[in-house]
Write an enzyme that holds these catalytic residues in place. Structure first.
Site, mmCIF file in Angstrom:
data_model
loop_
_atom_site.group_PDB
_atom_site.id
_atom_site.type_symbol
_atom_site.label_atom_id
_atom_site.label_comp_id
_atom_site.label_asym_id
_atom_site.label_seq_id
_atom_site.Cartn_x
_atom_site.Cartn_y
_atom_site.Cartn_z
ATOM 1 N N LYS A 116 -9.098 10.814 3.190
ATOM 2 C CA LYS A 116 -8.586 10.011 4.058
ATOM 3 C C LYS A 116 -8.688 9.945 5.417
ATOM 4 O O LYS A 116 -8.643 9.040 6.300
ATOM 5 C CB LYS A 116 -6.957 10.102 3.631
ATOM 6 C CG LYS A 116 -6.570 10.011 2.382
ATOM 7 C CD LYS A 116 -6.756 8.845 1.615
ATOM 8 C CE LYS A 116 -6.317 8.920 0.247
ATOM 9 N NZ LYS A 116 -7.210 8.269 -0.655
ATOM 10 N N GLY A 164 -1.311 8.113 -4.212
ATOM 11 C CA GLY A 164 -0.153 7.791 -5.039
ATOM 12 C C GLY A 164 1.080 8.406 -4.344
ATOM 13 O O GLY A 164 2.171 8.576 -5.011
ATOM 14 N N GLY A 165 1.234 8.376 -3.283
ATOM 15 C CA GLY A 165 2.399 8.610 -2.562
ATOM 16 C C GLY A 165 2.879 10.374 -2.714
ATOM 17 O O GLY A 165 3.711 10.996 -1.904
ATOM 18 N N HIS A 235 7.897 6.682 -1.595
ATOM 19 C CA HIS A 235 6.489 6.140 -0.989
ATOM 20 C C HIS A 235 5.858 5.643 -2.395
ATOM 21 O O HIS A 235 4.565 5.439 -2.244
ATOM 22 C CB HIS A 235 5.717 7.179 -0.300
ATOM 23 C CG HIS A 235 6.559 7.714 0.927
ATOM 24 N ND1 HIS A 235 6.873 6.759 1.764
ATOM 25 C CD2 HIS A 235 7.104 8.929 1.101
ATOM 26 C CE1 HIS A 235 7.392 7.579 2.844
ATOM 27 N NE2 HIS A 235 7.631 8.638 2.368
ATOM 28 N N LYS A 237 5.301 2.669 -5.441
ATOM 29 C CA LYS A 237 5.468 1.318 -5.581
ATOM 30 C C LYS A 237 6.230 0.928 -6.684
ATOM 31 O O LYS A 237 6.219 1.575 -7.785
ATOM 32 C CB LYS A 237 4.240 0.339 -5.756
ATOM 33 C CG LYS A 237 3.355 0.542 -4.424
ATOM 34 C CD LYS A 237 1.708 0.211 -4.744
ATOM 35 C CE LYS A 237 1.160 0.547 -3.826
ATOM 36 N NZ LYS A 237 -0.532 0.526 -4.080
ATOM 37 N N GLU A 289 -5.453 3.014 3.548
ATOM 38 C CA GLU A 289 -6.484 3.731 2.502
ATOM 39 C C GLU A 289 -6.961 2.848 1.655
ATOM 40 O O GLU A 289 -6.612 1.742 1.424
ATOM 41 C CB GLU A 289 -5.906 4.985 1.635
ATOM 42 C CG GLU A 289 -4.904 4.618 0.800
ATOM 43 C CD GLU A 289 -4.247 5.726 0.068
ATOM 44 O OE1 GLU A 289 -3.839 6.658 0.827
ATOM 45 O OE2 GLU A 289 -4.171 5.833 -1.186
ATOM 46 N N ARG A 293 -10.729 2.260 -7.372
ATOM 47 C CA ARG A 293 -10.482 2.112 -8.872
ATOM 48 C C ARG A 293 -9.773 0.964 -9.193
ATOM 49 O O ARG A 293 -9.418 0.149 -8.234
ATOM 50 C CB ARG A 293 -9.758 3.328 -9.250
ATOM 51 C CG ARG A 293 -8.493 3.571 -8.641
ATOM 52 C CD ARG A 293 -7.362 4.657 -8.778
ATOM 53 N NE ARG A 293 -6.392 4.958 -7.915
ATOM 54 C CZ ARG A 293 -5.433 4.147 -7.582
ATOM 55 N NH1 ARG A 293 -5.153 3.129 -8.165
ATOM 56 N NH2 ARG A 293 -4.422 4.729 -6.692
ATOM 57 N N VAL A 296 -2.840 0.019 -10.518
ATOM 58 C CA VAL A 296 -1.811 -0.300 -11.359
ATOM 59 C C VAL A 296 -1.421 -1.744 -11.643
ATOM 60 O O VAL A 296 -1.565 -2.335 -12.404
ATOM 61 C CB VAL A 296 -0.571 0.666 -11.069
ATOM 62 C CG1 VAL A 296 0.627 0.259 -11.826
ATOM 63 C CG2 VAL A 296 -0.823 2.136 -11.226
ATOM 64 N N ARG A 336 7.555 -2.499 -12.039
ATOM 65 C CA ARG A 336 7.119 -1.188 -12.913
ATOM 66 C C ARG A 336 8.333 -0.662 -13.658
ATOM 67 O O ARG A 336 9.341 -0.327 -12.918
ATOM 68 C CB ARG A 336 6.469 -0.240 -12.015
ATOM 69 C CG ARG A 336 5.429 -0.579 -11.384
ATOM 70 C CD ARG A 336 4.506 0.604 -10.499
ATOM 71 N NE ARG A 336 3.592 -0.005 -9.813
ATOM 72 C CZ ARG A 336 2.773 0.983 -9.250
ATOM 73 N NH1 ARG A 336 2.939 2.370 -9.329
ATOM 74 N NH2 ARG A 336 1.803 0.622 -8.262
#
Lengths: 443, 62
Positions: A116, A164-165, A235, A237, A289, A293, A296, A336
């Site tokens: 990062k 992913g937080g 953090h 989603k 960031e 890939r 989700v 989600r």
């Protein structure tokens, strides 16, 4: 095109990739742990291989096991999905060294964006705006304290290798900085990232808006519109929508152009996502960031553009020319569905005694489970993604309410009551919300 | 909730204060700290790697 593709993942995303493989007439190969043997993705794949115990380190994250399964089944390519090996350059190289095609960007692009700190510096050079922050890795609390004083509180503390937080924390002063630094360091050690920590100015009342990009074989990078992911807990989603109700057409145009530049800076090929933070009042944004890939929440983009992103990934990886008209139409929202209680969002795995999905016009469900399965504590809590589409945001919300009410899950805890609450919350309904919405709903 | 005992933070017999983290559980990729609700001497009833469920005894503070 490939004759066969192995999907190195599990649950809803493995099932979703297998669906496209089956539709395209490509032999789909699932790998699964002992704990996942009876999940739908295993059954729906043309072939499946048991690659080990429930513990992900001994199955889904065991490179030798996954590669052995690919050899045994004669797979020509490997699709990593998200999580697990998806942003692991070492594995991507191992796949190629084994003579298989890696369905994803080059290992070099993964490395450049995976760090990062490097990504931040690279983006700045490419003319993509970044928040005030550290340009060098921070490894001690003394360095962190000095850097935070220079940046100015509040600061966001995160791991250079994380995603992913996980391990992320906000520090408002020196006291909370020590705690956030400790948490990030532990997460870095645990999830195998580098020990380096990154500090950035934290924007309060920001929106999280990301741009889907697609790098083509001819070198062009397409920006397929944005997704607003500001409904977050810890953090991470919970709900995503497109288009973002919080940006003007001018800002959208700037963000899409910057995202394409970000991809071009690393010769990006395939599907990727450029995540940004938007200051809604100032109508300005900074780079957060890049995820190298499939994301989700990719169905949100699929619903408004009509593009099958997995099919696009496969075509690009197979060396084909892809031409896409990605003009978005209408409005899409994804919820989600997590195995967690709807109040404190604590994990609640369990045996699924009832599972009835909603259906109908403008409703899409990507699920990983069905009645009779067990949601185990070994993997992340995402059970399904409930997606709705409408000609307008109001219509999508209306369909969302009906779809949430029409989804029955018994056994594991689930957050559908939270989704229903959100759909009636004045801030969400107005569209004028930010990443603090869920905390405000629970305070 | 089913969780794994990821880390035992305090030592057996250590004196702890209200608010101290005793044990960190892990479930579904989430860390869940178990926090002391009183001051006292702690006796830990689990080991790292154990699987615990709702209602299981994790630690005693006296």
């Amino acid at each position: 095109m490939f004759e066969s593709v192995l999907v190195a993942n599990r649950g809803e995303i493995a099932r979703r990739i297998i669906r496209t493989l089956n539709e395209m007439g490509i032999r789909s190969i699932a790998v699964h742990s002992e704990a996942d043997a009876d999940l739908p993705f295993v059954r729906e794949a043309v072939e499946s291989v048991n690659i080990g115990p429930a513990n992900p380190a001994q199955s889904y994250l065991d490179q030798a096991q996954v590669l052995a399964a690919a050899r045994a089944t004669g797979a020509q390519a490997i699709h990593p999905g998200y999580g697990f090996f998806s942003e692991n350059a070492e594995f991507a190289r191992a796949v190629m060294a084994a003579g298989l095609t890696w369905i994803g960007p080059s290992p070099e692009a993964i490395v450049q964006m995976g760090d990062k700190i490097n990504a931040r510096n690279l983006m700045e050079t490419a003319g993509v705006p970044v928040a005030a922050g550290t340009r060098e890795p921070v490894t001690t609390i003394e360095e962190a304290t000095k850097a935070a004083a220079k940046i100015g509180y509040p600061v966001m503390v995160k791991t250079a290798g994380g995603g992913g937080g996980i391990g992320m924390g906000v520090a408002h002063d020196e006291g909370t900085l020590a705690k956030a630094f400790d948490q990030a360091s532990r997460a870095a050690a645990r999830f195998g990232g580098t020990a380096a920590i990154l500090l950035e100015r934290y924007i309060e009342r920001a929106r999280h808006v990301e741009v889907q990009i697609l790098g083509l074989n001819d070198g062009r990078v397409l920006a397929l519109g944005e997704r607003d992911c500001s409904v977050q807990r810890r953090h991470q989603k919970v709900v995503e929508e497109s288009p973002s109700p919080g940006i003007t057409p001018e800002l959208r145009e700037r963000m899409l152009a910057a995202a394409a530049r970000a991809g071009a800076a690393v010769n990006y090929r395939g599907a990727g996502t450029v995540e940004c933070l938007v200051d809604a009042d100032a109508q300005d944004f900074v780079f957060l960031e890049m995820n190298t890939r499939l994301q989700v929440e990719h169905p949100v983009t699929e619903l408004v553009t009509g593009v099958d992103l997995v099919a696009a990934q496969l075509r690009i990886a197979a060396g084909e020319d892809v031409d896409i008209d990605a003009t978005p139409r209408g409005h899409a929202i994804e919820f989600r569905v997590y195995a967690e209680d709807p109040k404190r969002f604590l994990p609640g795995p369990g045996h699924v005694t009832a599972w009835v999905e909603p259906s109908g016009e403008g409703v899409r469900v990507d699920s990983g489970y069905e009645a009779g399965n067990t949601v185990t504590p070994f993997y992340d809590p995402l059970m399904a993604k409930l997606c709705v589409y409408g000609a307008t945001r109001a219509e999508a919300i209306e369909r969302g309410r009906a779809a949430v009410a029409g989804f029955t899950i018994s056994g594991p805890k689930h957050n559908l009551p939270f989704c229903a609450e959100l759909l009636d919350h004045p801030e969400f309904v107005s569209g004028d919300y930010d990443t603090g919405l869920v905390s405000r709903m629970r305070s | 909730m089913v969780a794994n005992v990821w880390k035992v933070v305090v030592a057996e017999g250590e004196t702890v204060s209200d608010g101290d983290t005793l044990v960190i559980l892990e479930s579904m990729k989430m860390e869940i700290p178990v926090i002391a609700e009183d001051d006292g001497v702690v006796a830990i009833k689990v080991a790292e790697g154990d699987v615990v469920q709702e209602g299981d005894l994790i630690a005693v503070i006296e």
